[in-house]
Design an enzyme around this catalytic site. Sequence first.
Site, mmCIF file in Angstrom:
data_model
loop_
_atom_site.group_PDB
_atom_site.id
_atom_site.type_symbol
_atom_site.label_atom_id
_atom_site.label_comp_id
_atom_site.label_asym_id
_atom_site.label_seq_id
_atom_site.Cartn_x
_atom_site.Cartn_y
_atom_site.Cartn_z
ATOM 1 N N HIS A 206 73.231 38.278 28.824
ATOM 2 C CA HIS A 206 74.007 37.037 28.815
ATOM 3 C C HIS A 206 73.120 35.873 29.256
ATOM 4 O O HIS A 206 73.398 34.723 28.954
ATOM 5 C CB HIS A 206 75.213 37.125 29.768
ATOM 6 N N ASP B 280 76.423 41.234 18.987
ATOM 7 C CA ASP B 280 77.002 40.864 20.275
ATOM 8 C C ASP B 280 77.229 39.348 20.191
ATOM 9 O O ASP B 280 76.801 38.689 19.237
ATOM 10 C CB ASP B 280 76.049 41.241 21.428
#
Length: 442
Positions: A161, A235
């Site tokens: 992230h 993702d």
Amino acid sequence: AARHVKEISDLVKNNKIGGLIFFQGGPVRQANLTNKYQKLSKVPLMISIDGEWGLAMRLDSTIKYPKQMTLGAIENDSLIYQMGRDIALQCKRIGIHVNLAPVADVNNNPLNPVIGVRSFGENKEAVARKAAMYMKGMQDAGVMANAKHFPGHGDTDSDSHKTLPVINYSQAHLDSFELYPFRQLIGQGLGSMMVAHLFIPAYDTTRNTATTLSKNVVTGLLKDSMQFKGLVFTDALDMKGVSKFYGPGEINVKALLAGNDVLLFAEDVPNAILLIKKAIAEGKITQDEIDQRCKKILYAKQWCGLNHYKPVKTKNLYEDLNNPKYDWVLRQLADASVTVLQNKNSILPLMNMDTVKAASLCIGLKNETDFQRMAANYATIKSFNIDRDAKNAERDSMISKLKNYNTILVTINNTNVKLKDNFGITPLAEALLDTLSRMNKK
């Protein structure tokens, strides 16, 4: 919120996006929004959610199931199948077609900041077995599973992230270890797969190229070599693992060219569509290939029942999602996961309680707990509670109170999953336990 709803409505109407993923909210709000967006869409939208431990991972007022590491401690894997089925029924009730679970990463790095308790564990066979049960439970009930994060995010010590993690293993190692659960799931009919943002030189040495954007990984390894025929999701494309190196539109094109079917959390969709059209005009991808991917998504939507689309009924939605029958499976999962790690001197089970002077000490909660009340049903067990950050004076006072007891049941509460935080086990808790063991208390 109104601005966000308008933004999404425009994407559905004008840009004809294929689906949506929900990240937060509550059941009725989500159902109303789903109905609103579905009504605006010419082709029914595929709705997805990250519900690794059930809808509660994203929505309030819903059932929270154990995280996968807890399920890793269960020996009866059929309970995980039942959990998958129940989660799927809850997804269907609220108009969700794809649950982005299970995590099939093998958690072989204790310093992993992002997978950790989300993995079933460090044994590849157990991970594959349990992930397959979760997958089958969902898919047998008509909700598509999504194994993640291909080709394996378990052995990283950084978070995709925030950055692009590097995995420096040989293809042989990755093939025998990381890829094992994914291969098993493909063989058992997995509907969709999520590709991670990782930098793995063994597959692709191109600088700053995440696995998500690598044709070698998505097409070469997953689609060609491993023969995966299901939907391939990226993702989230706003994660720093990819987004810090390319503009939003550019990422979408790169992900599409790499072989992905579903671009998750795509930013700047209008620009992405223009750039994809440009890529077709320049011969980087053929119109035929685009058509094939669209057909694949339409087949998946048909499998999910979207050819007979019906709006979500909001009447009794909360009651249906929290049906007591679900609670029964939840209790069995909790029961089956309780684990005795050590039993020095065979202290368990506690015997002849009438001859034992016992106390229960709860560290981390100020009021008497259910555990303490339950323990007191079996014998005279005095309850003591101390705050997790209590001062030294309180700690010393507690030690002198416990001097008169020879057996102490200690519970540590308010722990967490963060390694850097010592899992929420405070210096006070460590000092207390250390002192009690030196005093030869059981």
